[in-house]
Design a protein around this motif. Structure first.
Motif, PDB file in Angstrom:
ATOM      1  N   GLU A 365      16.340  71.631  70.307  1.00  0.00           N
ATOM      2  CA  GLU A 365      16.185  70.469  71.189  1.00  0.00           C
ATOM      3  C   GLU A 365      17.179  69.375  70.823  1.00  0.00           C
ATOM      4  O   GLU A 365      17.772  68.741  71.702  1.00  0.00           O
ATOM      5  N   ARG A 366      17.357  69.139  69.538  1.00  0.00           N
ATOM      6  CA  ARG A 366      18.319  68.121  69.101  1.00  0.00           C
ATOM      7  C   ARG A 366      19.711  68.442  69.627  1.00  0.00           C
ATOM      8  O   ARG A 366      20.405  67.588  70.193  1.00  0.00           O
ATOM      9  N   VAL A 367      20.138  69.673  69.400  1.00  0.00           N
ATOM     10  CA  VAL A 367      21.490  70.067  69.799  1.00  0.00           C
ATOM     11  C   VAL A 367      21.637  70.036  71.320  1.00  0.00           C
ATOM     12  O   VAL A 367      22.671  69.613  71.848  1.00  0.00           O
ATOM     13  N   ALA A 368      20.604  70.465  72.042  1.00  0.00           N
ATOM     14  CA  ALA A 368      20.674  70.450  73.508  1.00  0.00           C
ATOM     15  C   ALA A 368      20.810  69.031  74.039  1.00  0.00           C
ATOM     16  O   ALA A 368      21.550  68.788  74.998  1.00  0.00           O
ATOM     17  N   LEU A 369      20.112  68.083  73.429  1.00  0.00           N
ATOM     18  CA  LEU A 369      20.209  66.692  73.870  1.00  0.00           C
ATOM     19  C   LEU A 369      21.609  66.130  73.659  1.00  0.00           C
ATOM     20  O   LEU A 369      22.027  65.214  74.373  1.00  0.00           O
ATOM     21  N   LEU A 370      22.326  66.662  72.694  1.00  0.00           N
ATOM     22  CA  LEU A 370      23.686  66.197  72.417  1.00  0.00           C
ATOM     23  C   LEU A 370      24.740  67.090  73.083  1.00  0.00           C
ATOM     24  O   LEU A 370      25.931  66.953  72.791  1.00  0.00           O
ATOM     25  N   HIS A 371      24.288  68.017  73.949  1.00  0.00           N
ATOM     26  CA  HIS A 371      25.185  68.909  74.712  1.00  0.00           C
ATOM     27  C   HIS A 371      26.009  69.786  73.776  1.00  0.00           C
ATOM     28  O   HIS A 371      27.186  70.060  74.044  1.00  0.00           O
ATOM     29  N   GLY A 372      25.387  70.241  72.701  1.00  0.00           N
ATOM     30  CA  GLY A 372      26.068  71.104  71.759  1.00  0.00           C
ATOM     31  C   GLY A 372      25.620  72.547  71.878  1.00  0.00           C
ATOM     32  O   GLY A 372      24.955  72.936  72.847  1.00  0.00           O
ATOM     33  N   ALA A 387      23.828  77.909  62.728  1.00  0.00           N
ATOM     34  CA  ALA A 387      25.094  77.252  63.046  1.00  0.00           C
ATOM     35  C   ALA A 387      24.900  76.349  64.252  1.00  0.00           C
ATOM     36  O   ALA A 387      24.147  76.673  65.178  1.00  0.00           O
ATOM     37  N   ALA A 388      25.590  75.229  64.217  1.00  0.00           N
ATOM     38  CA  ALA A 388      25.527  74.284  65.338  1.00  0.00           C
ATOM     39  C   ALA A 388      26.883  73.634  65.507  1.00  0.00           C
ATOM     40  O   ALA A 388      27.587  73.347  64.522  1.00  0.00           O
ATOM     41  N   ARG A 389      27.224  73.421  66.761  1.00  0.00           N
ATOM     42  CA  ARG A 389      28.454  72.690  67.094  1.00  0.00           C
ATOM     43  C   ARG A 389      28.068  71.482  67.922  1.00  0.00           C
ATOM     44  O   ARG A 389      27.442  71.599  68.976  1.00  0.00           O
ATOM     45  N   LEU A 390      28.434  70.296  67.429  1.00  0.00           N
ATOM     46  CA  LEU A 390      28.052  69.051  68.087  1.00  0.00           C
ATOM     47  C   LEU A 390      29.302  68.346  68.592  1.00  0.00           C
ATOM     48  O   LEU A 390      30.159  67.932  67.784  1.00  0.00           O
ATOM     49  N   PRO A 391      29.460  68.200  69.906  1.00  0.00           N
ATOM     50  CA  PRO A 391      30.636  67.477  70.417  1.00  0.00           C
ATOM     51  C   PRO A 391      30.526  65.983  70.149  1.00  0.00           C
ATOM     52  O   PRO A 391      29.430  65.400  70.189  1.00  0.00           O
ATOM     53  N   ILE A 392      31.656  65.360  69.848  1.00  0.00           N
ATOM     54  CA  ILE A 392      31.696  63.921  69.614  1.00  0.00           C
ATOM     55  C   ILE A 392      32.197  63.269  70.900  1.00  0.00           C
ATOM     56  O   ILE A 392      33.275  63.611  71.401  1.00  0.00           O
ATOM     57  N   PRO A 393      31.418  62.347  71.499  1.00  0.00           N
ATOM     58  CA  PRO A 393      31.851  61.712  72.749  1.00  0.00           C
ATOM     59  C   PRO A 393      33.215  61.046  72.604  1.00  0.00           C
ATOM     60  O   PRO A 393      33.532  60.464  71.573  1.00  0.00           O
ATOM     61  N   VAL A 394      34.017  61.166  73.645  1.00  0.00           N
ATOM     62  CA  VAL A 394      35.357  60.591  73.630  1.00  0.00           C
ATOM     63  C   VAL A 394      35.260  59.077  73.568  1.00  0.00           C
ATOM     64  O   VAL A 394      34.496  58.448  74.303  1.00  0.00           O
ATOM     65  N   GLY A 395      36.017  58.482  72.676  1.00  0.00           N
ATOM     66  CA  GLY A 395      36.048  57.029  72.579  1.00  0.00           C
ATOM     67  C   GLY A 395      34.940  56.435  71.779  1.00  0.00           C
ATOM     68  O   GLY A 395      34.822  55.212  71.705  1.00  0.00           O
ATOM     69  N   VAL A 396      34.066  57.263  71.169  1.00  0.00           N
ATOM     70  CA  VAL A 396      32.958  56.764  70.357  1.00  0.00           C
ATOM     71  C   VAL A 396      33.374  56.827  68.907  1.00  0.00           C
ATOM     72  O   VAL A 396      33.716  57.892  68.391  1.00  0.00           O
TER      73      VAL A 396
END
Length: 398
Positions: A365-372, A387-396
């Motif tokens: 759920e955590r990863v899904a909320l962050l679109h990972g 394993a998890a991949r978390l995208p970092i929002p552009v400009g943040v």
């Protein structure tokens, strides 16, 4: 608390004022009200003059004032005022549609804001009035039935129906908006409850696992190796203090009502070495591997990455029956952070049971909320991998 925005100007005008204004607009044009049959004597209408109009206006304003409290009586008073103002009892004279402008407005307001029973009663009263009035006019024809012509009262009936339909449409739109708002509020409450549940689980589960292992070790060696028992009790105390600090951070964040930054920093990957040390002291050595530039992360990304590692290490500690595990934090790819936790243990069920319960479900759920992206499962040669991949929002920035 932020002040609520002021409603639009039109919504700030009460319904009573709209009904009164509609009467004033209709009364300002007596030639229209009297259907072109008015006769003036010194500027006053032949039906009774200015005093008569003022009396009708007083009755109409009384009806306007009652539009929300006594809707049916309000419509009745407005009908009486319009009927007398236009000499409705005169032979061969139908009430012109413009004379009922205040009635249409009141009917629309009642239909849009009052209970359906009041709306139906008000519409039935207007319809009955117009039907009786058409029947009392000598030689009147009902154009909508005969097909010959559309009389004044016929047009008034159509306008009354239109006002009722417009009010009904406004009412349905408002009810739909309220339903959407209530559903959005319920979904927000559910999401917040799930978020708090995840935080509580991730904060407490790791410490409870360490406390259980250290307490068991202390119980076994308390007689033969008291110094080892004292060391285990010290680890239990440290883990308990860390959990209390984490709970305090959570409560402080929940109490922030002004949107400001909390007075304590949330947990993140900077606490990874301390997590590894506590887990190692509990009996499972954690090897931390960092790849790429380990710069600051946005708070929600930093906390989620840490929670994924914490929950995975806790599962290794409780289920894997292994002495070590590897934690990797990869920042080599721009715009994302990847974490991986692997072990070579088997544990109960060969590690397959580690997907049960709330831990991994909460991480998904955590990863899904962050679109990972999130994966968890046994390794081909034995062991388990998360394993998890978390995208970092552009400009943040972190």
């Amino acid at each position: 608390m932020l002040p609520s925005p002021a409603p639009p100007l039109l919504r700030r005008i009460p319904p009573e004022a709209w009904v009164g204004l509609a009467w004033c607009v209709a009364a300002a044009y007596p030639a229209v009200l009297l259907g072109g049959s008015a006769r003036y004597h010194g500027g006053a209408a032949a039906h009774g003059g200015l005093a008569f109009t003022l009396a009708d206006t007083a009755v109409a304003f009384t009806g306007a004032a009652l539009v929300r409290r006594l809707p049916v009586l309000s419509v009745a008073l407005l009908l009486v005022a319009a009927y007398t103002e236009t000499d409705g009892w005169a032979a061969n004279t139908q009430v012109p549609p413009a004379a009922l402008l205040a009635v249409y407005t009141a009917l629309g307001v009642i239909t849009a804001t009052r209970p359906r029973r009041s709306s139906r009663a008000a519409f039935a009263l207007v319809a009955a009035f117009l039907v009786l009035h058409i029947g009392l006019v000598n030689g009147a024809t009902v154009g909508i039935f005969t097909g010959t012509h559309l009389g004044s009262a016929d047009g008034a009936a159509l306008l009354a129906l239109l006002a009722w339909l417009v009010g009904r449409s406004l009412r349905q739109g408002r009810e739909h908006a309220r339903a959407l708002s209530a559903r959005a509020a319920a979904e927000a409450v559910t999401a917040e409850r799930l978020r708090i549940a995840r935080e509580m689980h991730d904060t407490v589960a790791h410490t409870i696992g360490i406390v259980a292992l250290q307490a068991g070790a202390a119980r076994r060696v308390i007689d033969s190796r008291p110094e080892r028992a004292r060391q285990a009790l010290g680890e239990i105390e440290a883990a308990g203090r860390e959990t209390l600090a984490g709970l305090r951070r959570m409560l402080v964040a929940l109490r922030q009502a002004d949107g400001g930054a909390p007075d304590v920093l949330p947990q993140g990957l900077a606490d990874l070495d301390r997590l590894a040390g506590a887990t190692t002291a509990a009996g499972v050595r954690v090897e931390v591997r960092r790849r790429g530039e380990q710069g600051p992360l946005p708070p929600e990304i930093d906390l989620s990455a840490y929670r994924i590692i914490q929950e995975s290490v806790t599962n290794v500690l409780r289920h894997a029956d292994v002495r070590d595990c590897v934690v990797s934090v990869d920042r080599r790819t721009a715009g994302e952070v990847s974490v991986e936790i692997t072990d070579r243990g088997r544990g109960r069920g060969g590690g397959a049971d580690r997907g049960a319960g709330f831990g991994l479900a909460g991480l998904r759920e955590r990863v899904a909320l962050l679109h990972g992206e999130f994966t968890a499962g046994p390794l081909p040669g034995g062991g388990f991998r998360v394993a998890a991949r978390l995208p970092i929002p552009v400009g943040v920035d972190g």
